[in-house]
Design a protein around this motif. Structure first.
Motif, PDB file in Angstrom:
ATOM      1  N   THR A   1       0.888  -1.055  -0.121  1.00 52.74           N
ATOM      2  CA  THR A   1       0.095   0.110   0.100  1.00 52.74           C
ATOM      3  C   THR A   1       0.909   1.257   0.069  1.00 52.74           C
TER       4      THR A   1
ATOM      5  N   GLN B   1       0.464   5.383   1.062  1.00 49.38           N
ATOM      6  CA  GLN B   1      -0.590   6.075   1.743  1.00 49.38           C
ATOM      7  C   GLN B   1       0.220   7.584   2.004  1.00 49.38           C
TER       8      GLN B   1
ATOM      9  N   ASN C   1      -6.178  12.460   3.772  1.00 50.55           N
ATOM     10  CA  ASN C   1      -5.562  11.166   3.639  1.00 50.55           C
ATOM     11  C   ASN C   1      -6.007  10.491   2.406  1.00 50.55           C
TER      12      ASN C   1
ATOM     13  N   ILE D   1      -5.179   6.704   0.326  1.00 47.56           N
ATOM     14  CA  ILE D   1      -4.750   5.297   0.721  1.00 47.56           C
ATOM     15  C   ILE D   1      -4.905   4.673  -0.723  1.00 47.56           C
TER      16      ILE D   1
ATOM     17  N   VAL E   1      -2.721   0.218   6.940  1.00 48.03           N
ATOM     18  CA  VAL E   1      -2.869   1.606   6.674  1.00 48.03           C
ATOM     19  C   VAL E   1      -4.284   1.997   7.164  1.00 48.03           C
TER      20      VAL E   1
END
Length: 537
Positions: free
Chosen positions: A110, A112, A318, A320, A354
């Motif tokens: 991931t 982020q 944010n 992600i 995450v």
């Protein structure tokens, strides 16, 4: 992967923005300030009467911040570098012990990035990168104040590498199969079989991996009506109220406030005291409501066929991005309020951390979703998930046992408080009475169903119902537990373990019939094991 080759000339190195020094200093100054205030709360009255003391305290904080910047932040700034190559993201760090970390783009789990509102004028963000092999609470890479362009480029290279890996492996498998079909020699056939098997393993990584690529893209934005419904039905206000009540215990550390309360509050009418208590509860609800709105403001999900991207946040935005094929399981969660409204929150469980800022540390895909539409919506992102949930088998077994397990400890605590504090301690018996409801709710929120390679399980706890769906190839293990007295009633506990972040997500059905345990275990072993067992018999 760590590499001992630390040749600066080999890569085009970049550093974080100098804003990182300011962020680093402010973060520690705030922590030190809070600690000093809590420790010296009794001195606040004296400080207010002597303004020069406030000036000296301010200067002290400035000196502390300067020392932190010079001794910690500056060395970290000059010894931390990163580079993007054709195949990997490389990070070099360390003052006394230098290390270099290589992360291939195809292995990134991931990406982020979070961006506070004061980051935006400088076009920087905090970058977090995780792979499936990371351990501990911290990710492999976490960099403050890096250019937003770096984040975008890293995401693009990650997606391109994963496309290339899958396409190349599929092409080589096709070539190997074609060559084997035109070569009758045993050696060539053996080599082809070995190569084909290796490529198959590299492509699938696990047996029976379902195809997770969808042909069409999908996007959804949480509108203001859904956001308000999500905020008003959240139970987060309970923890906020408890935090406010615990904060009242510090009032006795402020002498002037303590004397004022003793001289005024004791003479207030009862209804004003009730209003004061209600105000604390109202403040907790408003604070929780505001925090929820700020966290999920302008929540957007986008799916391009392979990668799921979510964006949210008012003061801190944010982003992600996670490959859909990394999704281990899905969860649809309803607290008691949302359950009455037949709505809930849809989440996915990833092999990364995450979702720390989300509910239950899992990545939220749909904060507020009607229960009738959950599986059809999730199917658009998680291709191995069917668009409808099969009928669940419900259970009524073990209700008394679940209620008993829920109340025995609170009952003993209430009994002890009553012994020491008499009638005042007897108020604690409200706790086990509430736990009776917890146990009864949990016993009636159990269910399971099997649909080919997908297992559906429903559990309940603390007036929260959770519906799980997990593919067989994502299950780490299945445990069947049975105590000696459960053997008499032919009941078992069934635990299905799925990787979650750095640890494990345990989905448990308690006090269910033995036949359910056998069904789940046979499903986990798969058709091949069933055929083998039948042949052996």
């Amino acid at each position: 992967m760590k590499n001992s080759r630390l040749d600066d000339a080999a890569y085009d190195w970049h550093r974080q923005s100098p804003l990182m020094l300011v962020i680093f200093a402010l973060r520690y100054i705030i922590r030190v300030t809070i600690a000093l205030v809590l420790v010296n709360l009794k001195d606040i009255h004296d400080l207010m009467q002597n303004p020069q003391h406030i000036l000296w305290l301010f200067l002290l904080f400035m000196v502390i911040g300067l020392v932190i910047v010079l001794c910690v932040a500056v060395p970290k700034y000059f010894t931390t570098k990163y580079a993007l190559t054709d195949t990997a993201f490389i990070l070099r760090s360390g003052v006394f012990r230098r290390k270099m970390l290589h992360i291939n783009y195809a292995n990134i789990q991931t990406v982020q990035n979070s961006q506070w509102f004061f980051y935006k004028p400088f076009k920087v963000a905090t970058l977090t990168v995780e792979t499936a092999a990371h351990a501990g609470d911290e990710p492999e890479v976490k960099l403050d104040a890096v250019p937003q362009s770096l984040v975008n480029e890293l995401k693009a290279r990650q997606q391109a590498a994963q496309h290339l890996t899958a396409d190349t492996a599929a092409h080589l498998m096709q070539q190997t199969a074609t060559a084997a079909a035109h070569d009758d020699s045993g050696a060539a056939m053996a080599d082809s079989d070995a190569t084909f098997a290796a490529l198959q393993a590299a492509l699938n990584r696990q047996h029976e991996r379902p195809v997770t690529k969808l042909a069409q893209t999908y996007a959804h934005t949480l509108d203001i009506k859904e956001l308000l419904a999500f905020a008003f039905t959240s139970l987060g206000f309970i923890s906020t109220i408890l935090l406010l009540l615990s904060g009242l215990s510090y009032l006795d550390r402020v002498p002037w406030l303590e004397h004022w309360l003793e001289s005024h509050v004791s003479h207030l009418p009862v209804y004003l005291l009730v209003v004061a208590v209600a105000s604390v509860f109202g403040a907790g609800i408003l604070i929780s409501l505001f925090m929820t709105l700020a966290r999920y403001w302008h929540f957007t999900i986008h799916f391009d066929g392979e990668t799921v991207t979510t964006e949210k946040g008012l003061f801190q935005t944010n982003h992600i991005a996670a490959p859909a094929r990394r999704i281990q399981a899905v969860r649809f969660q309803q607290n008691i309020i949302r359950g009455l409204l037949k709505k809930g929150t849809a989440q996915v469980i990833l092999a990364s951390a995450v979702g720390k800022a989300d509910e239950d540390n899992d990545l939220v895909l749909y904060p507020m979703l009607p229960a009738s539409d959950v599986w059809a919506r999730l199917h658009r992102v998680v291709a191995w998930l069917p668009s409808t949930q099969p009928a669940l088998q419900q259970f009524t077994t073990g209700t008394f046992a679940m209620i008993r397990n829920a109340i025995w400890f609170p009952f003993l605590v209430a009994l002890a408080l009553t012994y020491f504090f008499h009638w005042l301690g007897a108020i604690a018996f409200l706790w086990p009475l509430l736990c009776i409801g917890f146990g009864f709710f949990a016993s009636h929120a159990r269910g399971f169903a099997i649909s080919d390679k997908i297992l559906f399980m429903t559990t309940g706890s603390m007036f929260v119902r959770s519906d799980f769906a997990v593919a067989r190839n994502h299950v780490q293990s299945v445990d069947i537990h049975q105590s000696w007295w459960m053997a008499k009633t032919h009941l078992v506990h069934v635990e299905v373990h799925v990787r979650k972040g750095n640890g494990d997500e345990s989905i448990t059905l308690r006090y269910v019939p033995e036949a359910v345990g056998r069904s789940v275990y046979a499903w986990y072993l798969g058709p091949a094991a069933l055929v083998h067992r039948t042949a052996a018999e």
